[in-house]
Each structure stands twice: as C-alpha cells, then as structure tokens.
Design an enzyme around this catalytic site. Sequence first.
Site, mmCIF file in Angstrom:
data_model
loop_
_atom_site.group_PDB
_atom_site.id
_atom_site.type_symbol
_atom_site.label_atom_id
_atom_site.label_comp_id
_atom_site.label_asym_id
_atom_site.label_seq_id
_atom_site.Cartn_x
_atom_site.Cartn_y
_atom_site.Cartn_z
ATOM 1 N N GLY A 139 0.830 -1.189 0.000
ATOM 2 C CA GLY A 139 0.000 0.000 0.000
ATOM 3 C C GLY A 139 0.865 1.239 0.000
ATOM 4 N N GLY A 140 0.287 2.315 0.483
ATOM 5 C CA GLY A 140 1.009 3.577 0.452
ATOM 6 C C GLY A 140 2.163 3.645 1.427
ATOM 7 C CG MET A 141 1.664 4.478 4.788
ATOM 8 S SD MET A 141 0.887 4.865 6.369
ATOM 9 C CE MET A 141 -0.374 3.622 6.469
ATOM 10 C CG ASP B 141 -5.444 3.082 7.677
ATOM 11 O OD1 ASP B 141 -6.407 3.693 7.167
ATOM 12 O OD2 ASP B 141 -4.546 2.549 7.003
ATOM 13 C CB VAL C 55 2.295 -7.437 3.119
ATOM 14 C CG1 VAL C 55 2.087 -8.642 4.030
ATOM 15 C CG2 VAL C 55 1.733 -6.177 3.767
#
Length: 588
Positions: free
Chosen positions: A34-36, A148, A39
Amino acid sequence: MLSVPRGPRYTTGVSKDRLVLGGRFKLIRHLGGGGMAEVFLAEQVSLGRQVALKVLKRDLSAQPAMGERFRREAQLLSTVDHPSVVRVIDFETNKRDGTVLVLELAEGETLEKALRMGPFEPKRAIRILLQLAEGLAAVHERGIIHRDLKPQNIVIGAGPRGEQARLLDFGIARLMELDTDSGPAIPELPPGVDPFMSLPGQAVGTPAYVAPEQAMAQPVDPRTDVYAFGVVAFRMLAGRLPFEGPEARDYLEQHVREPPPPLDAVAPHVGPYPLLVKLVMSCLEKKAVNRPKDGAALVQALRGVLPADQLALSTQTRLVLNAVTTQTLTAVKDTATSFSQRGIQGVKTVGRYARKLDRQFKQSLVVTAALTLLVPAAWALIPPTTVERAETELREGHPAEALTTIDAVLADSKGNYPVLLSLRVGALHELGREEDARALIRQMPYQTLFPARPAVLEMLCEGYAASEVDAEVVEWLALVPPVLADEPLMAFAQEGPSARQWGALRYLDTAGRAKGLALPERYAASLQSKDCAVRARASVRLGELGDLDVIPALRELSETPKDGPEGQQKNCGQDEAGEAIRKLKRVK
C-alpha cells in the site's frame, strides 16, 4: 530481486529467498502493498511456520526518531492477544532490512473483497461487527488506537464456530505519521490521490474512512476508531459508503462538513433493526463526544441489537456453549439408555398380549415395539467419548487413569479442548498436585473454568473452604458462569459435611446466590463437621440467620464435652454455639 511495486520515493530493501532479521525469517513471496508498506509471506526458520512480514517503505524508515517510535509502538502492539486481532510476533528496525513487523499470518479474504459481492445480510453483519468491536475493545484497553480501520485491514476466515473477523495493522498508521506542524485544517492533497489507500506523511489514515478530527489533523482517541467503525458498518449494510467522494480531498471535506444520509433510507432492509441503525448513525456523529466512547461501548450496544441466541459468539461464550453441548449430549444419551430399558420391558408386555391377536395385527405390534426399542438402544450403543471416559474415571476415583486418557488426545483436540483442560485440572487436584492444577488455571483461566466441570468446581470449593480470602479462588469462582455453576454448587452444598460441601455452601451464601437453598438447615448440618473452624463459623452464621428451629442442634453442640489432648479442654465450636443460642433467644 522480488517484484515489488515502487513509486519515485518509496522502496523496500528485501528480495526473494533472502534471510532477514538476523536469519530468523526467510522471505517466500510478495503478497501486496500500500502507500506505506509492502507485505511478504515468510517462514519463521526456527518453527517452520509461515508468517507475514510488513516492511515499511525506505523513505518512511529514514524519518527522524522512526526507529524509537516503531520500537515503542510495536512493543505495545505485541501485548495484545485476542481472537479478533492479528498478533504481532516480532519487530525490528535495522539498516540492512529496514523497518519490519512480523505478524501472524491471517488466512481468509479481506472484508473489502467480500463486499464486492454486495451488502451483508443484517444478522451476518452484526455477527462480524461484534467480533470487530471485541477486537477494538481489546486494543483500546491497552491504550492503542487503530487510526486506519477499513475493509482492507479486516480479514474474514474460518473459526471454531463459523466466520471469524480479525483486525490488521493496529496502530500502524501512527508509525507512519510524519511529524508535522499542521493546524486544524484539511490537508492539501493533489488530484488523483487514491481515497482508499493510507496516506503516508500526513496525520490522516484512509480518506474514505477517517473521522472529522483525523481529517483535520487534530488529536485522536478511541472515538476516532468508532467513527471508522461506523463507516465500515454503513458500507457492510448498505453496500456503499456514507459519502461519495470521489476524490480524496472530497471525502475529507464530506467527513468534516456534510451529514451522512440515514442508513435505513439508503438500505431499507435494515429497517427492522432500529437499534442497529441508531448505533451506526451515532458512530458517524461529527463531534467525537456524541459517539460511543470506545470498543467496549460498541460491544455493549451490539449485544442489545439481536436476541442472545442470534448474537455472535465471543471466545468465552463459545467455551460455555461447548461445555453446555457436551453436558446436553451426555444427558440425552443417559435418557436414551433409560428409554431403551423401558422399551425392552414394553416389548415383553406387547408380546404377551399379541399371542391372543390375529397374525397381521401381531406383526404390526411387533414392528412398533421393535422401533420403540431399537432407536434409543442404538444411541445407547454409541461408544463413550474421551470426555465421558475421563469424567467416569474421575467419578470412580481413578484420577491417574483420567489424566492419561486426557493427555493422550489433548494436543489434537479441537472442539473438546476447553472441557479436557478443565478435566485435567480436576485430575491434577485429585492427585494432590495442587500447584500444577493452579498453574494450569492461571495460564488459561477462561478455557479451564468456563466449561464448569464438577471436578474443577470441587477443587475451587475445597479451596474456598480452606480460605475465604484466597484471592485466586475467589476470582476463579466469579469467572465461572452462574448459569453453569450454580446447579452443581447447590448439589454440593446439600451433601453431608465435607470440605466440598462447606466451600459450596459458603460461596453461594456470600455471593448472594443461595436462593432456593435452606440455609438454616444446611448450616445446622455443618455443625456435625469434624472441622472445628467449620463448626464455629456455622454457629455464628446460624445466630445471624435468626431461625429459632436450629436451637436444638446448636444446644447439642454447645453441650458436647470439650475433650482436648492430655485432658485439656478444647473449644470446637461449643462457645460459638452457646453464643448463637443466646443471640437467638434475645431475638425471640
């Protein structure tokens, strides 16, 4: 190198088949990102089990003080152990691997994927939402805020009793936040920013799900998660979000300024659930003070939405249900055995009368009688389960054999695991291994206590008889559900004098659960105990109860010779009995 999506700024430093974190974990493949963070599926080398590695993007790992913040937050996350929360197993930040979080591998599909099939049926949604609320309650209790919460961070998989929802990435958004001096204003976002992806470098989570205070970069608390929970619930029930965006900036503006549409107007099929509609809309209040205060408040509210038999089963409730089911099946089997014995007698009776009837009528009667016999008899022939065998061995005074029976299957047991653990405690107690029994309860209190097996209740009653101020025993007795405990405790309390009888009587009395129990009669019977402390306490309690009919029993004790060792007098409740008589006569 493993194929990992990279933007102009964010990269990771890991590759396939590489050993990371000091060689403790081996990367297998990339799962997503994702944006951060990215995985990866990995293997914990020492145990051979698969785990998930969440690796922060390189530029985020390089932020000032990120290492210390990550260590502090991840350490706190690792203390959370709840079925509705994916556990943090390990964490590390170093120059070679970057910032890495090791997570339990959550099997199943994300709620995001499940929602592509359309809205959830209300009862199913409530069960899932209750599980999520229980997870929120567990982490809020630790002082952790998710920041989140969204369908992408929720996994739905198989559990012991059906679907089990689990929360991912608790507090991860906090790890990703950059230090900013932004005031209470909606941050400027360039066009094209994905409103369903977490934003690094801002005090916001995912624009489509953030609370107004989070969108304004203001301080957050558990009610921030409650708002996101409301957005998730709205989408589960309506099949759409409360706001339509479409740009990230639009979502932030709408969360801050626009009222959400009424849930029952958007989704008429939830109309029969007004309490559910009210709860979801209260979660979406603009002012945090008007929302439920935390996950625990959500759990309490959701439990009032449906009748108890339709609610999602919490972990503790599942253990109770497992115990009740086992007890019920045992009772049914015993009843069937009784009916089969009656059936045999019935067949003999029918046979005697049938000799006098015509052939066709004889045949019909014989068939009817045979069915009466065979159906319950077939049930009675089912071999005993491990639980039944162990309980029989305990009841017949063979705790060593019971322990062997239990240990032979405990490791592979699933549905009966809590019941077997409970029986193991009882077996250890009967063998005199008191500390081992207590250690097992300390390690798994709910699993050992909730089945409420007689062997464990006997141990607790004897412990309470020995000391009514034993903090552990008092706490454990309170943990056992009264609906399961009171019937066997009442049976214990009505037995002849023993430590088990005295402990059960005293606990039911002090806990205010002795309704239906003839207390004066039971305490009078305890005057026959060989334990002087029991005689004395029973006498005092009889004086307090004020029933004059017990005076003869008290007088008998008070007049008993105080025969002690070497001709010395020894009070064994005689003094207390005499004082109780005087007290009762004053009442008279």
